[in-house]
Each structure stands twice: as C-alpha cells, then as structure tokens.
Write an enzyme that holds these catalytic residues in place. Sequence first.
Site, PDB file in Angstrom:
ATOM      1  CD1 TRP A 142       6.523   6.236   5.462  1.00  0.00           C
ATOM      2  CD2 TRP A 142       4.352   5.959   5.881  1.00  0.00           C
ATOM      3  NE1 TRP A 142       5.861   6.220   4.257  1.00  0.00           N
ATOM      4  CE2 TRP A 142       4.532   6.055   4.492  1.00  0.00           C
ATOM      5  CE3 TRP A 142       3.055   5.762   6.373  1.00  0.00           C
ATOM      6  CZ2 TRP A 142       3.471   5.963   3.583  1.00  0.00           C
ATOM      7  CZ3 TRP A 142       1.997   5.675   5.478  1.00  0.00           C
ATOM      8  CH2 TRP A 142       2.210   5.790   4.103  1.00  0.00           C
ATOM      9  CG  ASP A 198      11.624  -0.883  -1.084  1.00  0.00           C
ATOM     10  OD1 ASP A 198      10.952  -0.672  -0.043  1.00  0.00           O
ATOM     11  OD2 ASP A 198      11.121  -1.395  -2.094  1.00  0.00           O
ATOM     12  CD  GLU A 201       6.576   5.227   1.033  1.00  0.00           C
ATOM     13  OE1 GLU A 201       5.395   5.160   0.658  1.00  0.00           O
ATOM     14  OE2 GLU A 201       7.040   6.172   1.689  1.00  0.00           O
ATOM     15  CD  GLU A 202       5.669  -2.593  -0.644  1.00  0.00           C
ATOM     16  OE1 GLU A 202       4.463  -2.434  -0.865  1.00  0.00           O
ATOM     17  OE2 GLU A 202       6.411  -3.261  -1.388  1.00  0.00           O
ATOM     18  CD  GLU A 426       0.390   4.484  -6.352  1.00  0.00           C
ATOM     19  OE1 GLU A 426      -0.436   3.623  -5.980  1.00  0.00           O
ATOM     20  OE2 GLU A 426       1.111   5.113  -5.542  1.00  0.00           O
TER      21      GLU A 426
HETATM   22  C1  NOJ Z   1       2.082   2.957   1.211  1.00  0.00           C
HETATM   23  C2  NOJ Z   1       3.348   2.987   0.426  1.00  0.00           C
HETATM   24  O1  NOJ Z   1       3.503   4.228  -0.094  1.00  0.00           O
HETATM   25  C3  NOJ Z   1       3.313   1.931  -0.635  1.00  0.00           C
HETATM   26  O2  NOJ Z   1       4.459   1.979  -1.416  1.00  0.00           O
HETATM   27  C4  NOJ Z   1       3.206   0.625   0.027  1.00  0.00           C
HETATM   28  O3  NOJ Z   1       3.133  -0.406  -0.912  1.00  0.00           O
HETATM   29  C5  NOJ Z   1       1.991   0.616   0.920  1.00  0.00           C
HETATM   30  N1  NOJ Z   1       1.986   1.731   1.828  1.00  0.00           N
HETATM   31  C6  NOJ Z   1       1.911  -0.650   1.705  1.00  0.00           C
HETATM   32  O4  NOJ Z   1       3.020  -0.716   2.572  1.00  0.00           O
HETATM   33  C1  NOJ Z   2       3.956   4.903  -2.903  1.00  0.00           C
HETATM   34  C2  NOJ Z   2       5.233   4.636  -3.608  1.00  0.00           C
HETATM   35  O1  NOJ Z   2       5.588   3.291  -3.386  1.00  0.00           O
HETATM   36  C3  NOJ Z   2       6.314   5.543  -3.119  1.00  0.00           C
HETATM   37  O2  NOJ Z   2       7.485   5.334  -3.877  1.00  0.00           O
HETATM   38  C4  NOJ Z   2       5.899   6.978  -3.239  1.00  0.00           C
HETATM   39  O3  NOJ Z   2       6.892   7.807  -2.682  1.00  0.00           O
HETATM   40  C5  NOJ Z   2       4.578   7.228  -2.537  1.00  0.00           C
HETATM   41  N1  NOJ Z   2       3.577   6.273  -2.958  1.00  0.00           N
HETATM   42  C6  NOJ Z   2       4.042   8.619  -2.831  1.00  0.00           C
HETATM   43  O4  NOJ Z   2       3.810   8.782  -4.194  1.00  0.00           O
END
Ligand code: NOJ
Ligand code: NOJ
Length: 581
Positions: A142, A198, A201-202, A426
């Site tokens: 992750w 960030d 999560e990227e 979402e």
């Molecule tokens: C799952 C993350 O929660 C999301 O924010 C991200 O864009 C995708 N993985 C791809 O990395």
């Molecule tokens: C993807 C989002 O980018 C992230 O900010 C969030 O924490 C997770 N999904 C779970 O909702």
Amino acid sequence: MRISSAFICAGLTFLWSARAQSSSVDAFLASESPIAKAGLLANIGPSGSKSSGAKAGVVIASPSQSNPDYLYTWTRDTSLVFGAIIDQFTLGLDTSLRGQVDNFVASQEIIQQISNPSGTISTGGLGEPKFNIDETAFTGAWGRPQRDGPALRANAMITWANFLLKQNNATYVTSTLWPTIKLDLDYVAGNWNQTTFDLWEEVSSSSFFTTAVQHRALRQGIALANRIGQTSAVAGYTAQANNLLCFLQSYWNGGSGYITANTGGGRSGKDANTVLASIHTFDAAAGCDSVTFQPCSDRALSNLLNYVNAFRSIYSINSGVANNVGTATGRYPEDSYMGGNPWYLTTLAVAEQLYDSLIVWKQQGSITITATSQPFFALFSPGIATGTISSSSSTFNSLTAAIENYADSFVAVVAKFTPSGGGLAEQYSRSNGAPVSAVDLTWSYAALLTAFGARNGVVPASWGAKGLTVPTTCSGNTGGGSGGGGTVSITFNVQATTVFGENIFLTGSIDSLTNWSPDNALALNANNYPIWSVTVNIPASTSFEYKYIRKFNGAVTWESDPNLQFTSPASGTFTINDVWR
Ligand code: NOJ
Ligand code: NOJ
C-alpha cells in the site's frame, strides 16, 4: 440551472439574481440529508446495517468488496467522518450520537496500538493508512505511511475533549482522552517533515492537506494541553507548529494563483487536496486569514477558481456550463483512477468552502477584494474593483447572494447526479454522471452533511487559527524526499482483470523499461489484484513511453494504442495508476 438575466446594481453588473438559496437545492438537501445520515451510520460497526464484521466504532470506507475493495477502515476517512459526528453532537444538532463517539474513542485506542507494516506504536505505526475492520493490521502492499491520519484523529478527539471539559468531565479528558491524543500529537511533532503519501494514496512527497491538518492538530493540542495542565509538551509542539505554519506558506504558487497540492508528483498541482484542507481547517474566528488559508481568504478563493476551472473542459458533463455556474469536480485533472471521474465529496467541498466564506463575510460585515481574489469575485461582477465592501451597501447583498447561488450550483450538480434512492458512491461518471466506483462511500455522506451544515450557518468550534503570524525564521521543512543518484522510484499500477495463468508485464522506450522488448518485459505482481504493480528506478526528469502487455500460454497481447507517456519527476518517488486498455 436557473440563471437570471444580468442586472445593474450600485453601478456594478451582477450576473445572478439577488435571490439567495435555490429552492431546488433546498428540496434536494431536505430529502438527501436523512439518507446521508442513515448511510453514514450504516457503515459504522458493530450494528451498522452495511458494516457487518466491523468492530464497535470502526468505520468502513464503503461496503464495496470488489472493484474496488473498500471493506477496510482508513484512519483518514474515519477521522473525517467522526469529526462530522462530533460536530453534530457537540453543537446540539443530533444528541443521539454519544454512544457512537464513545465507540470511536475506544476503537482508536486499540487501533493505535496495532503493530503494522508502518511500524509499532513507537516506531511509526501511527502513520499506517488502513486496517482490517476487525482491528487487525492490513499487511498487503500500500502507499504508506500517510501522515494525515494521526492529525485528523487528534483534531476530532480534541474537539470532543473541549466539549467534555465544558461539561466538567476533566477527569475523563485527562486520564482517557489525553494519552490517546498525545500519541498522535507527538507523532505529528516528530514526523511532520518526513515524506508522506498524499491523501489520495498516490504521491510520496510533502502534501498541503497533510501539512495543514498537522498544523491545526498541534495548535489545537497546545490549547488543550494548557487547559488541562499537561504543559510539558507545549514548548515542543509550539516550535513545530511554527515550523509547520512556515512550511505551509511554501505551497502557495502566487504567480499562478493557486496552492500546489504536493511537492512531488509531476502534476499541475491543482487538486481537491487544497479545498479539503481549507474546509477542514476552517475557523470562523480567524476571519479571512490567508496565512492559514481560511475558506474566504484571497488565496483560498483564487485557488478554488483555478481548481474548479481545471475540470471545465475535461469532463463532458461540464460542457457548455457558464464560467460562473458550478460544475462537476474531481480529485485532480490528471486522475485516472476508475476512469478519472468527478467525486461527490470534492464537488461538495467546493460548495462547503463557499458556504464557510459566506458565514464569515456575514459575521464580519464586510468582504475584502484583493488583487489575488479579484478574478474570483469577477465571476459575479466583471471588472469589480479591489477594496472592502461593507454590509451596509447593496453591493454586499448582491455579491453574497450571487456567491450563495454559485455555492448552491455545485450542490445542484451533486443533486443532478445522485441516483434515485439517494445513495452516494465515490465518483460519478465524467461522461454521463452515473455513479462509479465504491457504493455508499461513508466519506461522501459525511461531505453532504457538512456542506449542508455550512449552508445552514453551522460554525464548527474554533481551533486557534486567529492571529497567527508566520515566524521570521523557519526550520525543518525538509519534506519531499529524493530518489538520489539521478533516478526516481516509480510504481506502475495497472488495474487489469486476468484469467488464471495470465500475467501482466511492463515494457517501454528506455533501458530501465527493457526498450520495448516483450521477452524481457518486467513482471508485475498481483498482491493487490486486480491492481498489478511493479516499482522501477527510472532516470529523473526523463520523458518516456510505455505499455502493459499480457502473457498467457506463451501468447503476448499488447494494450491498445496509443503508447502511454510520462515524464519522471526531478526527485522523490511517484506512483502511476493506469487501467488496462
Ligand atoms: C486506491 C487508492 O485508495 C486510490 O486513492 C488510488 O487512486 C488507487 N488505489 C490507485 O493507486
Ligand atoms: C481512495 C481515496 O483516494 C482515499 O483518500 C480514501 O481514504 C480511500 N479511497 C478510502 O475511501
């Protein structure tokens, strides 16, 4: 969308009617807010109807278990959701939520202590972004750590502690809440200048949202510590809060009028990250302070304009919408996750920033237009001059009414693309507005409720933003990280459904991507299937092309054209998220 014809008022042309608050938005919010509240509570264990298996107080991100699998608990989502619940309870808007808050506190005390891939409680484990819903560690690959989580959790818990102090419950605050809060504050004070993923999560670098909520956590923590006589940590927190406030200024891109969301990532930097930071650090007592990027500050309004405009031409559902009417907005324009669509919570955040601004303008009885914010105000009154408009003038009424209508027009976008039944996923499709990605996203519901609250004039408790000044000397802002040695580490993620025995590979135009050789192509792992992933060291600041290929029983299948293209950043690490074509 209802737009009145232009009319002349006090010598200025307004492009909106003076009627505040749209009745269709009234009707939508009246029906949607109970749905959002119920949807949010359904996602909280142990008895939420969609969260079976979640421990008490555990917030699932969404009940979706595939494509994407969101049946986990993220510290960010949880803390933002409970921030909203705590505001509702402490402001007397919903007195039924006490048990939920107690469950939240108890579950976070457990989660803080879980050893996980980011570390133990004392070696960085607080930065772990997500956990299993039975309060065990998630051990898969992750984007970690994510250092906004502890700060957001502290912000929610301190708001709760301040309320309990007013109820004369100092013993519980000092003996139960403070030790939990202090763990998070110590983590923030000790690690704020370390590289972080960030909120999306990227991108691994420094991130405005993270810095902003960390700054708030320490300020709010200092005030609480002083109030309950826990003063030993105060000097250290104060030093780091000042450093954070310094560093926060560095994200402001004055030449272009917006906040650059991340120090890494190689994108435009226009990102909902910044709008979310503004609403989640709103402090009405601070007025339109620009040092803390308050919602009505000139910087935050200019930023809002630039952020919104970044989506006007890229989503077909926005086509033909006038510049001063709300549109669908997403995380950032370069986004490709699940097709790169608008998100409900980001569109609602724009509305919330504007409603927060209206609260302050009405409270202080004036609006100040600077050279920085003039382009924002010019949306409603072309050519409007800089200066201060007092609430005694009719211009004030026309301008606030126009901005109220503008805020409502973002809610109207959400209303238009909310399916019958009221469930909020979402995302909603950039081409036809249909829901996309995780259903019943808890954070979407919280975003609806807080935007609605702000529209109704609900003011969250102050956290001490008033009167802060940027210290003349700053230190410690070394966040951002560097790949070193002229290469940067890039993680390639591609979402691809495969059959048993079929595998995904990567090849491209440079040596490190095997020079277009399918035979030597780099194998991706499927630890997080259907996301296939590989991390590669690539020369910094280098432009290249690449493609994913499939291999099955010796046969190679290439992705469809054109080749994908990317330019590596000068330093740091980066994650690319693709979907198999
Ligand atoms: C799952 C993350 O929660 C999301 O924010 C991200 O864009 C995708 N993985 C791809 O990395
Ligand atoms: C993807 C989002 O980018 C992230 O900010 C969030 O924490 C997770 N999904 C779970 O909702």
